[in-house]
Every structure is written in structure tokens, then in C-alpha cells.
Design an enzyme around this catalytic site. Sequence first.
Site, PDB file in Angstrom:
ATOM      1  N   ASN A 100      22.484  13.975  72.708  1.00  0.00           N
ATOM      2  CA  ASN A 100      23.052  15.320  72.658  1.00  0.00           C
ATOM      3  C   ASN A 100      22.081  16.474  72.444  1.00  0.00           C
ATOM      4  OD1 ASN A 100      25.987  15.189  73.087  1.00  0.00           O
ATOM      5  ND2 ASN A 100      25.874  13.692  71.448  1.00  0.00           N
ATOM      6  N   ASP A 143      31.922  16.498  79.608  1.00  0.00           N
ATOM      7  CA  ASP A 143      32.818  16.784  78.485  1.00  0.00           C
ATOM      8  C   ASP A 143      33.971  17.679  78.922  1.00  0.00           C
ATOM      9  OD1 ASP A 143      31.668  15.257  76.552  1.00  0.00           O
ATOM     10  OD2 ASP A 143      30.490  16.868  75.653  1.00  0.00           O
ATOM     11  N   ASP A 156      25.253   7.850  73.525  1.00  0.00           N
ATOM     12  CA  ASP A 156      25.256   9.305  73.689  1.00  0.00           C
ATOM     13  C   ASP A 156      23.849   9.880  73.459  1.00  0.00           C
ATOM     14  OD1 ASP A 156      26.337  11.836  74.074  1.00  0.00           O
ATOM     15  OD2 ASP A 156      27.897  11.631  72.567  1.00  0.00           O
TER      16      ASP A 156
HETATM   17  C1  DGJ Z   1      29.253  14.331  73.271  1.00  0.00           C
HETATM   18  C2  DGJ Z   1      30.050  13.444  74.160  1.00  0.00           C
HETATM   19  O1  DGJ Z   1      29.987  13.868  75.483  1.00  0.00           O
HETATM   20  C3  DGJ Z   1      31.495  13.397  73.662  1.00  0.00           C
HETATM   21  O2  DGJ Z   1      32.263  12.644  74.533  1.00  0.00           O
HETATM   22  C4  DGJ Z   1      31.508  12.851  72.274  1.00  0.00           C
HETATM   23  O3  DGJ Z   1      31.091  11.508  72.291  1.00  0.00           O
HETATM   24  C5  DGJ Z   1      30.617  13.686  71.387  1.00  0.00           C
HETATM   25  N1  DGJ Z   1      29.302  13.825  71.909  1.00  0.00           N
HETATM   26  C6  DGJ Z   1      30.522  13.083  70.019  1.00  0.00           C
HETATM   27  O4  DGJ Z   1      29.633  13.737  69.220  1.00  0.00           O
END
Ligand code: DGJ
Length: 726
Positions: free
Chosen positions: A482, A550, A480
Site C-alpha cells: 500500500n 479498490d 497487499d
Molecule cells: C488496500 C486493498 O486494496 C483493500 O482491498 C484492503 O485490503 C485494504 N488495503 C486493507 O488495508
Amino acid sequence: MSITFSEKTKTFKLDTPTSTYIFGVFEGNYLVHYYYGAPIPDTDVEELRIRPGFASFAPDSPTARVFNFSPDVTPLEYSTFGAGDFRLSAFAVKNSEGNKVTDLRYVSHKIYAGKKALPGLPSLYVNSDDEADTLEVLTEDKVTGVKATLIYTVFKTHGAITRSVKVENASDKPFFIDTVHSLCVDLPGYDYDMLGLYGRWVKERSLDRYPLHRGIQSIKSKRGSSSHNHNPFTALVKKGATEDYGECYGFNLVYSSNFSIDVEVEAFATSRLVMGINPDGFSWELAPGEEFYSPEAVMVFTDKGIGEMSRIFHKLYSNNLVRGKWKKAKRPLLINNWEGTGMDFDHDKLVSFAKHAKDMGLEMLVMDDGWFGHRDDDRSSLGDWYVAEYKLKHGLSGLIKAVNDLGLEFGIWFEPEMISPDSDVYRAHPDWCLHTEGRDKSIARTQYVMDFSRKDVRDYVYGMMHKILSENNIAYVKWDFNRNLTEVSCAQLPPEKQGEIFHRFVLGTYEVMDRLIKDFPHILIENCSGGGGRFDPGMLYFSPQIWTSDNTDPIERLTIQFGTSLCYPALTMGAHVSASRRASYETKKNVALWGSFGYELDPDKLSPETIEEIKEQVKEYHRYYDVIHYGELYRLITPFENDFRVAWQMVAEDKSEALVTVVNMRQSYDPFFILRLKGLDPEKLYEVEDTGNTYSGAYLMNAGLNLTHKPQGDGESYLIHIVEKK
Ligand code: DGJ
């Protein structure tokens, strides 16, 4: 050979099944672009160069003393800055004198069978040398000693050409690469629409289409990733081109960081497209003797419409980009706990997940975020990749054993490039995150970004991952990412190298991913960046599937999946059934079946009826796996053109089977509905499984199936399976 050089006309001709690409060496050793379009046999094409000769203010070439030749009004193969071409520059270096005048001219070339990998970068590959031919054209700026090799590979069966550029410093002084695009394409005219895939988190890759206009139009990222906001893809399609008709040029960059695509329509109404690393914030110092490789760009041309362009990309990426065991092996049917539990889980909860999953016929449990450090919410522990034993009372190995004993495989989540301020690793090494001395650090999702341009940082993170993966029976990793990158600088590098860090960062990510798949070739990696924030061909080289978004609402997913399918094949799109608010489990399944299918919910909360329904869905998944994952996609009705209803169809390569999906996004006011299919063999007979009726392929494609009696309600959907009748 799919690449030829004519000594007589000094032209290179690159032929794919759907296109011809011609450029040549002209007077003064200029590389002039002549043609890119549908296949033609000719090589004597010099007159295509000639454009309006009288271009006051546009300087003549100092070396090509030919009437009607000015670099500014000539289609050029790889444009440079400051030497007479005022349109978009594909390439520029700042030399040791401090100016950016750059003028590349042809020196020599070689043609060979096969294709070389690009050092440190993801790139398409050949399974055997007879699949593709490669042309390398060496060019040089005599004054500065800059050498640039333009590299072209022609895929003989795919209608695709890849391009990249190798830059060498053959002088005795350093210079700075200021702009290095991976491709430059000059087209006559500008009667094209530009396609782009734009979006944001939970709304990735919607299709944008707008006519080219005079001036520059761009698609870019400078977020340190390819991003949710814009994909490194564009297509120039002839005005009026549809899914089935018209000329389409598709371009995609095999790169996961800052990219830039510009199209300039200039004074004489011609169009130039350049695509590569975003020059904004980029500068690369090249010392004498050093080399630099640009990322690879992929070009596809077809005159058979946008759908055919997508199918060329799909086949190319399935055969020549996705690699390793998981290229062909059937992907495990997984359940991921994220939407079901968030970070609120423990050993017992996950074992309960696994029991239900086994009962429903699923094959793998993926433990998502929250298993390490003291991570109970998103404010801590990234970087502390050791097990939170207060959650997993039997440790990671105890949990995996329990899951394996139930007959399921086990997958795990990491976010390797991130660091929480509340973590042991940050407390010990506060300098390991990207930061700029004297400035506050921007925080996003309460996390900073590990400086992956640094080898010591990468080694530390990979060491922790390696320990977890080598000590445990782990079959899958979700990688991941983010947040976007800010304060991108690095105290370890001198001021003149600060413009290298975005690129060094992504090279660092690629290096760690490469180590991961070399050390653990059996592990399936699913890339993710808050959903599909890094859905790009660079990532697909390492991870055969990517979490598409998501957003798991099946209706909202439609634009995302349709958009993604413009250039990425079904088997690369992670798509799960979740407990999302809207639509039935039937529709959730029908939409998720398009991709790498799975579940993302808490099975403890499912009713017995839903559990039985899921068992039936699992059977369908197996029944349709091959046609979906190895078949060819036809977008029948897209959400970008219809507000009520969408439909898509997968057709087996031998045309013996097809699966049609219809989803009503809203109740239609036009219930009379005949759907014409595509891609079938008109001569074959097909049985429609649910009715038992038989039709010719010609009937199904020309007359169509009358589906007026099928469900028409808000959110309702259905599949139609068609098999050849022998
Ligand atoms: C973002 C991802 O897209 C989700 O599927 C999940 O893994 C979360 N992060 C977890 O923090």
C-alpha cells in the site's frame, strides 16, 4: 521448428501463427533487424536494411565497410550506447575505465526446443518442450569483455515471442550495467498510435491512445512497483486500427518494479521501441564471472485488430504464465469483509458473515486487514503478524474452525513488505525499513517499507507468515502493498551498489512469493496493491488473480476492467459486488461477473430481498463460470468510445456458447439499439435463451440483435446468454 537460421543469408527467422520476425548477422557481425509483421516466407530480405545512405554527421561503421551502412541509420536488433547509434540505447555498461561506450557484436547462437526459466525472475513457461522453441544469440563487446545473450522464445500456437537478455562479465574487472532493456524493436515508418494504460488509485488502467510524434514518447514507473499510474504495457497500432481490423504490436513486461517503455521517432521517420528496467536510478555492478538477467518482455503481433491482440495475450497468460493448482481449478466464490467492516470486526462478526455467506451459497470467507498486533486503524502493527486475540477471542484457529464447520474455506490478508512505526518489530529493528542515513523517512498511510532487498528481513517476515499458514487451515492469501518506495538505499551495501536496491527489492519480493507457493501450493494467492497497483505479469506468475481496483462502483469499474482486459484475461481480474452507492445489485453482479467473482459487503446489512437476489446471482455465477473464465473476450462497445453504453461478449472456444453483457452507464439519447455480436460460427444456429428465438451466427454477427426493448435507464444492465442449437 518455429525458429530457423539461414546460413546463406545469415538471418534468423522466428515464425508464430500471426507473425514473422527476422533479424540477421551483417558485415562486421552487427545484428541487424529486418522485419516484424504479418507472416512472410522469405529469408532473403537484406534490402529491408537499406535506409537513407547519406547521413551527414552519422558516422560510418568502423568495421562494416559497406556503402550505405551507418549504425545510426540502420535498423539494429539490440542498440548500444556510444558507438555510432544515437537513437535510444537498449544497452549500456559503464566499464572499468569509467566510460559507457558499448558495442555488442554477434559471436554465436543456439536454437533448442522448449524454454528455460529466468533465475530469480518470473517468466512464461512451457507445459511441454514442443510448445515453443528458443533462440539464444551470444553477443560480445570485445574491448570490455561484456557478453550479452539475447534470448527469444517463440510460442508456436500463440502469436507471441518472449525476449530477455543475459549479461555476463567475461573480463577480469567489474563493470556497471547502466541500461539493460529486455527488448528493442525497430520499425520502418511511424504511422502508429501508441496505446497505454494510465491511471491512479481507484482509477487504474484507462486506455490512452495518441499518434506517435517525432522525438521520444515514454511510459514509465519509478515508484518501486509497476504502479496504478502506468502499466508495463503498450501497443503500437497502425493508424485507424480498431478492435477488429489493423496491425497491432503489443508489448508487456513481466516485471513488478520500475519499468520504462520509450519509443523514438527519429530523423528518418522510423520508430524504435525499447522496454525494460527503468534506467533512472538503476545501476548494477557485475563482478568478473557474474551474470545478470533482465526481466522478460512479451511481444504479440496480429494484423487482425486490438481485440485479437488481447485474445492472444489472454490465451498465452492463461496457459503459460498462471501456474499451479489454480490455473485450472475453479476459484472459490468468496466474501471479503473489508468494505463491510474495515478493521472493526471480531470473532462473532466474522462468524456471522460466514453464516450468511453459507446461506447465500458462497464458499470462502476472507478476513482482510486488522486481525494482527493491535491494528484498529492504519496507524499500527504492520510487521507484527501475530493474532489480535482481543478481537479474535478463540484465536485464529478458533475462528477458522467455526468458519470451516459452517462449510466455508478461510482466507487471510497480509501486507508482508510493510512495517508500521508503531509496531514491535519496528521498535526492535528500526533499521529494517528502507531509509537513507541522515534523511527523514517519508511516511505514507502511516507506514514504512520493509527492506526486502535484505535476506534477514525477508526471512523474519516469511517466518511469521509461515507460522500462521502452517498452523492453520488457510486456503487463500491476499498479499497487499500500500505505498510507493522512497529513501531507497541500504546501509548493508557499499556505495557502488546503491543503484541495485529497487531491483534487489523486487527480487526479494519474488523470492518470498516463490517460497510461499512452494511451501503452500494449495493456497490461492490474490495479489493486491491498494487495488490494482501491481497488476502486471510478474505478479500473475505468483498470484493467479489480482484485486483489480479498490473502486467497486460498477459504473466506474467499467473503464478499469475494459482497460485491464487489453492484455490480462478475465480469470486474473478480482471483481466483487459491494454495497457501493450507485446501481442495482443486478448491475453490480453483471459487471463483477467479468472477473474472478466475489462479494465485499456486510451481509448483516442486506435486506431479505437482496439476500434472495444474491442466491440467484450465485447460480448464475456457476452457470456462466466456464464461458467467462475459459472463453474468448470480444469488446463490443467500449467506454473509451461511447459515453452511454458498453457491451462485451465472452465466447466459448468451440463457439458453442456466448454470454453478452450490456451496461447503460447513462440513459442513452439513442434508444434504437441493434448490437452486432462477434466471434460466433456463422454456420451454427444459436438460441437466445431469454426469448427462445433462434438465429444463425451469421445473422447475429451481421444483422445483430435488436435490443431496443431492453432496459435503457441510467445504470441498468442485462446479460444475454446464447447457446448453440443442435
Ligand atoms: C488496500 C486493498 O486494496 C483493500 O482491498 C484492503 O485490503 C485494504 N488495503 C486493507 O488495508
